[in-house]
Design an enzyme around this catalytic site. Structure first.
Site, mmCIF file in Angstrom:
data_model
loop_
_atom_site.group_PDB
_atom_site.id
_atom_site.type_symbol
_atom_site.label_atom_id
_atom_site.label_comp_id
_atom_site.label_asym_id
_atom_site.label_seq_id
_atom_site.Cartn_x
_atom_site.Cartn_y
_atom_site.Cartn_z
ATOM 1 N N LYS A 1 0.830 -1.213 0.000
ATOM 2 C CA LYS A 1 0.000 0.000 0.000
ATOM 3 C C LYS A 1 0.865 1.265 0.000
ATOM 4 O O LYS A 1 0.664 2.177 -0.792
ATOM 5 C CB LYS A 1 -0.915 -0.013 1.234
ATOM 6 C CG LYS A 1 -1.583 1.329 1.516
ATOM 7 C CD LYS A 1 -2.484 1.278 2.725
ATOM 8 C CE LYS A 1 -1.836 1.540 4.055
ATOM 9 N NZ LYS A 1 -1.551 2.944 4.386
ATOM 10 N N ASN A 2 1.838 1.298 0.928
ATOM 11 C CA ASN A 2 2.593 2.543 1.083
ATOM 12 C C ASN A 2 3.669 2.750 0.013
ATOM 13 O O ASN A 2 4.369 3.762 0.021
ATOM 14 C CB ASN A 2 3.187 2.624 2.494
ATOM 15 C CG ASN A 2 2.086 2.839 3.524
ATOM 16 O OD1 ASN A 2 0.959 3.211 3.175
ATOM 17 N ND2 ASN A 2 2.378 2.592 4.793
ATOM 18 N N ARG B 1 -4.275 10.253 4.394
ATOM 19 C CA ARG B 1 -3.051 11.026 4.594
ATOM 20 C C ARG B 1 -2.221 11.131 3.302
ATOM 21 O O ARG B 1 -1.633 12.167 2.986
ATOM 22 C CB ARG B 1 -2.251 10.327 5.692
ATOM 23 C CG ARG B 1 -0.807 10.690 5.809
ATOM 24 C CD ARG B 1 -0.621 11.924 6.629
ATOM 25 N NE ARG B 1 0.793 12.188 6.888
ATOM 26 C CZ ARG B 1 1.220 13.285 7.460
ATOM 27 N NH1 ARG B 1 0.374 14.201 7.847
ATOM 28 N NH2 ARG B 1 2.494 13.482 7.666
ATOM 29 N N CYS C 1 -5.483 7.922 9.353
ATOM 30 C CA CYS C 1 -5.683 7.261 10.646
ATOM 31 C C CYS C 1 -5.365 8.229 11.790
ATOM 32 O O CYS C 1 -4.388 8.967 11.732
ATOM 33 C CB CYS C 1 -4.772 6.040 10.755
ATOM 34 S SG CYS C 1 -5.335 4.634 9.783
ATOM 35 N N ARG D 1 0.302 14.194 13.109
ATOM 36 C CA ARG D 1 0.546 13.996 11.684
ATOM 37 C C ARG D 1 0.634 15.329 10.925
ATOM 38 O O ARG D 1 -0.151 15.619 10.017
ATOM 39 C CB ARG D 1 -0.501 13.054 11.081
ATOM 40 C CG ARG D 1 -0.690 11.792 11.884
ATOM 41 C CD ARG D 1 -1.322 10.689 11.129
ATOM 42 N NE ARG D 1 -0.392 10.036 10.225
ATOM 43 C CZ ARG D 1 -0.720 9.051 9.411
ATOM 44 N NH1 ARG D 1 -1.954 8.615 9.392
ATOM 45 N NH2 ARG D 1 0.158 8.501 8.613
ATOM 46 N N ASP E 1 4.156 0.405 12.265
ATOM 47 C CA ASP E 1 2.933 -0.193 11.722
ATOM 48 C C ASP E 1 2.714 -1.626 12.218
ATOM 49 O O ASP E 1 1.616 -2.167 12.070
ATOM 50 C CB ASP E 1 2.974 -0.208 10.181
ATOM 51 C CG ASP E 1 2.894 1.191 9.604
ATOM 52 O OD1 ASP E 1 2.498 2.116 10.335
ATOM 53 O OD2 ASP E 1 3.241 1.367 8.426
ATOM 54 N N ARG F 1 -8.715 -0.488 4.208
ATOM 55 C CA ARG F 1 -7.769 0.493 3.670
ATOM 56 C C ARG F 1 -6.416 -0.156 3.385
ATOM 57 O O ARG F 1 -5.656 0.364 2.560
ATOM 58 C CB ARG F 1 -7.557 1.637 4.669
ATOM 59 C CG ARG F 1 -8.829 2.384 4.962
ATOM 60 C CD ARG F 1 -8.563 3.538 5.863
ATOM 61 N NE ARG F 1 -7.530 4.382 5.281
ATOM 62 C CZ ARG F 1 -7.019 5.438 5.876
ATOM 63 N NH1 ARG F 1 -7.441 5.781 7.064
ATOM 64 N NH2 ARG F 1 -6.088 6.155 5.285
HETATM 65 N N1 EPU Z 1 6.024 14.744 11.060
HETATM 66 C C1 EPU Z 1 6.113 16.079 11.334
HETATM 67 N N2 EPU Z 1 6.029 16.946 10.283
HETATM 68 C C2 EPU Z 1 5.873 16.535 8.999
HETATM 69 C C3 EPU Z 1 5.791 15.144 8.728
HETATM 70 C C4 EPU Z 1 5.886 14.260 9.782
HETATM 71 O O1 EPU Z 1 6.263 16.503 12.494
HETATM 72 O O2 EPU Z 1 5.791 17.375 8.088
HETATM 73 C C5 EPU Z 1 6.085 13.781 12.169
HETATM 74 C C6 EPU Z 1 4.762 13.015 12.332
HETATM 75 O O3 EPU Z 1 3.816 13.728 13.088
HETATM 76 C C7 EPU Z 1 5.218 11.723 12.982
HETATM 77 C C8 EPU Z 1 6.613 11.516 12.403
HETATM 78 O O4 EPU Z 1 7.027 12.773 11.868
HETATM 79 O O5 EPU Z 1 5.307 11.914 14.369
HETATM 80 C C9 EPU Z 1 6.720 10.485 11.322
HETATM 81 O O6 EPU Z 1 5.688 10.686 10.358
HETATM 82 P P1 EPU Z 1 5.841 10.292 8.835
HETATM 83 O O7 EPU Z 1 5.729 11.550 8.042
HETATM 84 O O8 EPU Z 1 7.034 9.435 8.623
HETATM 85 O O9 EPU Z 1 4.553 9.427 8.622
HETATM 86 P P2 EPU Z 1 3.677 9.420 7.318
HETATM 87 O O10 EPU Z 1 4.564 9.659 6.168
HETATM 88 O O11 EPU Z 1 2.481 10.230 7.518
HETATM 89 C C10 EPU Z 1 3.971 6.904 6.669
HETATM 90 C C11 EPU Z 1 3.038 5.751 6.422
HETATM 91 C C12 EPU Z 1 2.455 5.308 7.765
HETATM 92 C C13 EPU Z 1 3.607 4.878 8.667
HETATM 93 C C14 EPU Z 1 4.591 6.050 8.836
HETATM 94 C C15 EPU Z 1 5.829 5.692 9.638
HETATM 95 C C16 EPU Z 1 2.203 6.216 4.214
HETATM 96 C C17 EPU Z 1 1.080 6.617 3.354
HETATM 97 N N3 EPU Z 1 1.967 6.188 5.530
HETATM 98 O O12 EPU Z 1 3.181 7.917 7.274
HETATM 99 O O13 EPU Z 1 1.629 4.187 7.485
HETATM 100 O O14 EPU Z 1 3.110 4.527 9.932
HETATM 101 O O15 EPU Z 1 5.030 6.500 7.535
HETATM 102 O O16 EPU Z 1 6.482 4.631 9.074
HETATM 103 O O17 EPU Z 1 3.285 5.909 3.725
HETATM 104 C C18 EPU Z 1 -0.221 2.772 7.791
HETATM 105 O O18 EPU Z 1 0.063 2.216 6.731
HETATM 106 O O19 EPU Z 1 -1.084 2.297 8.595
HETATM 107 C C19 EPU Z 1 0.457 4.009 8.176
HETATM 108 C C20 EPU Z 1 -0.019 4.837 9.098
#
Ligand code: EPU
Length: 426
Positions: free
Chosen positions: A22-23, A93, A117, A122, A307, A399
């Site tokens: 998915k990701n 997201r 989620c 986030r 995850d 999802r």
């Molecule tokens: N963060 C910030 N500012 C930003 C971006 C992130 O402070 O601009 C913080 C977030 O709040 C969090 C941390 O950095 O505390 C890490 O967030 P990240 O941006 O890495 O998460 P994401 O990109 O929103 C992706 C996956 C998630 C997975 C996380 C961590 C996708 C679409 N989603 O989320 O997947 O948990 O990386 O590996 O790639 C899932 O599949 O269930 C899922 C939530």
């Protein structure tokens, strides 16, 4: 509304194929906005989030052909709309991943803050700061992100204060068409980021440093289409590995990339569970075996994936010894603890730490799913529990887990999906 009814206590035995990630597929679909030519993708999982991303691209002007469940083609020749529909953006997201490609290709985008989620704040500040550093004007008005780049984006050096998966993906996609050479430091090294880079390089991008903490992106004039096979889903794989362990069964996973789940395999082995592996298969054998609790600290890749923290919490709850889990990525990712305690687990949450005192067996319960990975944890709990459990609000699971009921039934699980007529009418 639907719920899952699961009669647990049956060891799961057999083999299944792991679906595409998915990701990985979500950013790769967003990358189709970077070229006029068709991007053909194989191993695309049939998931709610993938459909949402396809709908989003369609609203922007992309043509999408679905050949069969796993093979699709996207062509974003004419992008005639840059206002992203609020309902789609707020439901996922990953919709933020269209921002970088839109700014790079057409210089404009307007979207609400993305949803997804409910596992923490986030934020998207790194995405917006990085794009601003590339020359875009970005403002937030009435909850809408309004971004514009009057000229082509320009290369920059951007250092992430905290590792961000989608932040890295957004900026690296934008940088492929920027003028000059961009340096991104403290980037995410997740296999899904590497998968996106591999696809972009096949489209003609010049990105080096994949799998390291620094990416160097030499901007090019344009990208072309390509044919790409999406990486297998390491989180789905890890979830079925836990399913074998928690039901004391034996599951062989095919179409898996074993090198992406090394930390997960190490954790299962530390628990005392037998794991055999090849390059593209893994077998978890827990027939008649007890496992001990193992302390887990989540971390960016190659650390233990956040995850899979929820699925492993269910497994730790049925271990022979106590354990703790420290969640270091998200502030609110222990939503599954309440449901697991309803099955009879003894889990106490103290801030970002879960303290788990094991119980010998789970009993059936009625529980409510709250987010994608928490739902998976509850399904695992129900598979281990004697008796018939119900899991409500299972739309979360659609999802991220392709054909969950089919795959679990194939392994011998006793479960079915029920349309909840009473809740539907309420
Ligand atoms: N963060 C910030 N500012 C930003 C971006 C992130 O402070 O601009 C913080 C977030 O709040 C969090 C941390 O950095 O505390 C890490 O967030 P990240 O941006 O890495 O998460 P994401 O990109 O929103 C992706 C996956 C998630 C997975 C996380 C961590 C996708 C679409 N989603 O989320 O997947 O948990 O990386 O590996 O790639 C899932 O599949 O269930 C899922 C939530």
């Amino acid at each position: 509304m639907e719920y899952l009814e699961i009669t647990g206590g049956v060891p799961l035995i057999g083999s299944i194929n792991v679906s595409g990630a998915k990701n990985s597929v979500l950013p790769i679909l967003a990358a189709s906005l970077l070229t006029e030519e068709p991007l053909e993708l194989d191993n695309v999982p049939h998931l709610y989030d993938v459909t949402t991303m396809m709908e989003l691209l369609g609203c922007l002007g992309a043509n999408i052909t679905v050949y069969d469940g796993m093979h699709i083609a996207v062509q974003s020749k004419n992008i005639y709309n840059v206002n992203l529909p609020s309902d789609l953006v707020r439901s996922m997201r990953a919709s933020i991943l269209t921002l970088g490609p839109l700014l790079a290709r057409v210089g404009k985008a307007k979207m609400p803050m993305p949803g997804g989620c409910a596992i923490g704040q986030r934020l998207v500040n790194f995405h917006l700061d990085g794009l601003t550093k590339m020359g875009a004007q970005v403002k937030i008005e009435d909850g809408m992100i309004i971004a514009e780049a009057k000229a082509s984006l320009k290369a920059c050096h951007y250092h992430f204060d905290q590792i961000s998966v989608t932040g890295t993906e957004n900026l690296l996609m934008a940088a492929t068409l920027a003028k000059g050479t961009t340096f991104l430091t403290n980037v995410a090294m997740e296999p899904e980021v590497t998968d996106l880079i591999r696809c972009l390089n096949m489209m003609g991008a010049k990105i080096s440093g994949a799998g390291t903490k620094e990416l160097i992106i030499e901007g090019v004039e344009e990208l072309s289409g390509t044919h790409y096979r999406v990486l297998p889903d390491r989180i789905e794989a890890g979830t079925y590995m836990v399913a074998a362990a928690i039901t004391k069964g034996r599951i062989r996973l095919n179409n898996v990339c074993a090198s992406t789940v090394e930390e997960v395999i190490k954790t299962l082995i530390a628990m005392g569970i037998t794991v055999r592996q090849g390059e593209d298969w893994i077998e978890v054998d827990a027939i008649d075996s007890d496992h001990q609790g193992v302390d887990i600290v989540t971390a960016p890749y190659p650390g233990f994936p956040t995850d899979l923290q929820a699925p492993f919490m269910a497994l730790n709850a049925l271990a022979t010894s106590p354990s703790r889990i420290d969640e270091t990525i998200f502030e609110n990712r222990f939503n599954q603890a309440k449901g697991l305690n309803a099955f009879g687990a003894h889990i106490r949450i103290d801030g970002n730490t879960a303290i788990i005192n094991p119980t010998r067996a789970f009993k059936a319960a009625e529980v409510v799913a709250t987010d994608l990975r928490a739902s998976a944890s509850l399904v695992l709990g129900a598979l281990a529990a004697k008796g018939t459990s119900r899991i409500y609000d299972i739309h979360h699971i659609d999802r991220g887990y392709e054909c969950l009921e089919e795959k679990l039934s194939h392994l011998g699980a006793n479960l079915h999906r029920v349309l909840d007529v009473q809740r539907e009418q309420a």
